[in-house]
Design an enzyme around this catalytic site. Structure first.
Site, PDB file in Angstrom:
ATOM      1  CB  SER A   1      -0.896   0.003   1.237  1.00 32.56           C
ATOM      2  OG  SER A   1      -0.096   0.287   2.369  1.00 32.56           O
ATOM      3  CE  LYS A   2      -2.666   6.428  -2.248  1.00 33.96           C
ATOM      4  NZ  LYS A   2      -4.019   6.621  -1.788  1.00 33.96           N
TER       5      LYS A   2
END
Ligand code: GLU
Length: 484
Positions: free
Chosen positions: A251-252
């Site tokens: 994820s980010k």
């Protein structure tokens, strides 16, 4: 069987590398089998889908080299390829299911459903619909509709189990009481993903549904709909997810995760293409550097692993470095230009007038370059002399031979017309003879003398590219600072 696969993104932003890998596997599989790769835009979530995002998807796919055979813009026999343009088609199938008693209108309010859910959870059961509206009579339905209530439409689940045959995961049996009668059309009339995806895949004659295994739990619902509508069930291949270096879902917070971020950083599309292909797939001979053509030739679904892949940012960077080194030098220089301009190191005019020179500079640092955005840092040395010496430079300047090396080298340079690689080599030999030093004491002294640092471009190229005047000027400056 004709092979037809699809990539079906929802247009909510740039493509995440996970989805890019899904697109890539579909593409490679289609090309390997001589089939078709179809792009379908899944924009039924009207609040989140935007035309801008759709364009970003096209941009990302084209940049990566994933051209589609059918889809928006291109068209094709089975269009339209945007779900919001297919609502009439979906309606026909909703009506069919309603008529055949395979789906029903549900008037339960949000609040009622919430209470149902809480009750189930309290009892330790899966939160599924209790079937309250399953057996409403025509009359009851009419009355509720006359009151202005808008129903959702639920699919009637009558089987206890659904078997999903998956090319990667094998056969999996799902119990339907995990989800119960599920909604296929929302009260506002928009059909949901699990319903439309089946209609689209069936009507677009998709032979293989290759997608992320986050959709695996949706598949039994979809199988039920295929069966209810009498459609042939496609082959499914659910590919494992991508994890971050800490083994949690990528994820980010792990850093760059969307295709455009890698593009902006200066990753080459062919490197990202190659890297993504190796996430849960491997070449039969375990080769790692593979061109698009080689990947197409060797890609098969039976080599896709069941286990999740870890996204290794360092490995991608290393791979990008290899692609940078193999790139045509002029092409590479052109790719570097936006980074050089953005960083303010050079102007457009400078590039117009000095392109050849720039190519040579890039050549001198190409072996160090791993991502294009590093180029300005590496080339800075050509545009300004560093006089803020760090410890390693100070160490070199502290050798008792350094001054003599610099003076000797400068004298030689002063006596030639123009510096080139040949007379640079002669100069080095002369200095070596005169001062009687070699290795670090010779080369590092010259490097620090012409750049002020111990790291940088290949030394011979650096000196030649700087040119006679600049080399003399810089050495004088360093000699001065050394207390000449
Ligand atoms: N629109 C879905 C997604 O972006 C596609 C799922 C599928 O491939 O069926 O995840």
């Amino acid at each position: 069987m004709s092979i037809r696969v699809r990539f079906a993104p929802s247009p909510t932003g740039h493509i995440h590398v996970g989805n890019a890998r899904t697109a890539l596997f579909n593409y490679l599989f289609a090309k390997n089998m001589g089939g078709k790769f179809i792009l379908r835009i899944e924009d039924t979530d009207l609040e989140r889908s935007t035309v801008e995002s759709e364009n970003l998807i096209y941009e990302d796919l084209k940049w990566l080299g994933l051209d589609w055979d059918e889809g928006p813009i291109k068209g094709g026999e089975f269009g339209p390829y945007r779900q919001t343009e297919r609502f009439d088609i979906y309606k026909k199938y909703v009506d069919k299911l309603l008529e055949e008693g395979k789906a029903y209108k549900c008037f339960c309010s949000k609040e009622e459903l919430e209470v149902m859910k809480e009750k189930a959870l309290k009892e330790g059961k899966p939160p599924r619909y209790n079937g309250k509206c399953r057996n409403l009579t025509e009359e009851q339905i009419q009355q509720l509709e006359n009151k202005g209530l808008k129903p959702s439409i639920r699919f009637k689940v009558e089987q206890e189990e659904v078997e999903v045959n998956d090319i990667i995961r094998g056969n999996i049996t799902f119990k339907t009481d995990a989800f119960g009668d599920f909604i296929i059309v929302r009260p506002d009339g928009t059909p949901v993903y699990n319903f439309v995806v089946v209609i689209d895949d069936a009507l677009m004659k998709i032979s293989h549904v290759i997608r992320g295994d986050d959709h695996l739990s949706n598949t039994p619902k979809q199988v039920l709909i295929y069966n209810a509508l009498g459609f042939e069930i496609p082959n499914f291949a659910h590919i494992p997810m991508i994890l971050g270096p800490d083994h949690s879902k990528l994820s980010k917070r792990h850093g760059d995760t969307s295709v455009n971020q890698f593009r902006e950083k200066g990753y080459l599309p062919e490197a990202l293409f190659n890297y993504l292909a190796l996430l849960s797939w491997s070449h039969p001979e375990e080769k790692e550097i593979l061109s698009k053509e080689e990947l197409i030739k060797s890609f098969t679904l039976d080599r896709v692993s069941k286990s999740a892949a870890v996204f290794d940012f360092e490995k991608l960077k290393w791979m990008n470095g290899i692609y940078i080194r193999n790139k045509d030098l002029v092409e590479l220089t052109k790719l570097c230009i936006p980074y050089l301009i953005n960083s303010g190191l050079v102007s457009n005019d400078y590039i117009q007038e000095n392109f050849e020179k720039l190519v040579k500079m890039v050549e001198s640092i190409r072996d160090n370059l791993e991502v294009l955005s590093e180029v300005s840092d590496y080339l800075k040395v050509y545009f300004c002399m560093n006089t803020d010496f760090d410890d390693s430079a100070k160490e070199i300047l502290g050798y008792d031979t350094t001054k003599s090396v610099l003076v000797s080298f400068k004298n030689f340079v002063e006596n030639i017309d123009e510096l080139n690689e040949d007379n640079y080599k002669i100069a080095i030999k002369e200095v070596q003879k005169e001062v009687k030093v070699k290795g670090k004491k010779l080369f590092m002294a010259i490097r620090v003398g012409v750049s002020g640092t111990t790291k940088g471009p290949e030394l011979d190229k650096l000196v030649v590219n700087l040119g006679k005047e600049e080399v003399i000027k810089r050495i004088n400056q360093v000699l001065n600072l050394m207390g000449e």
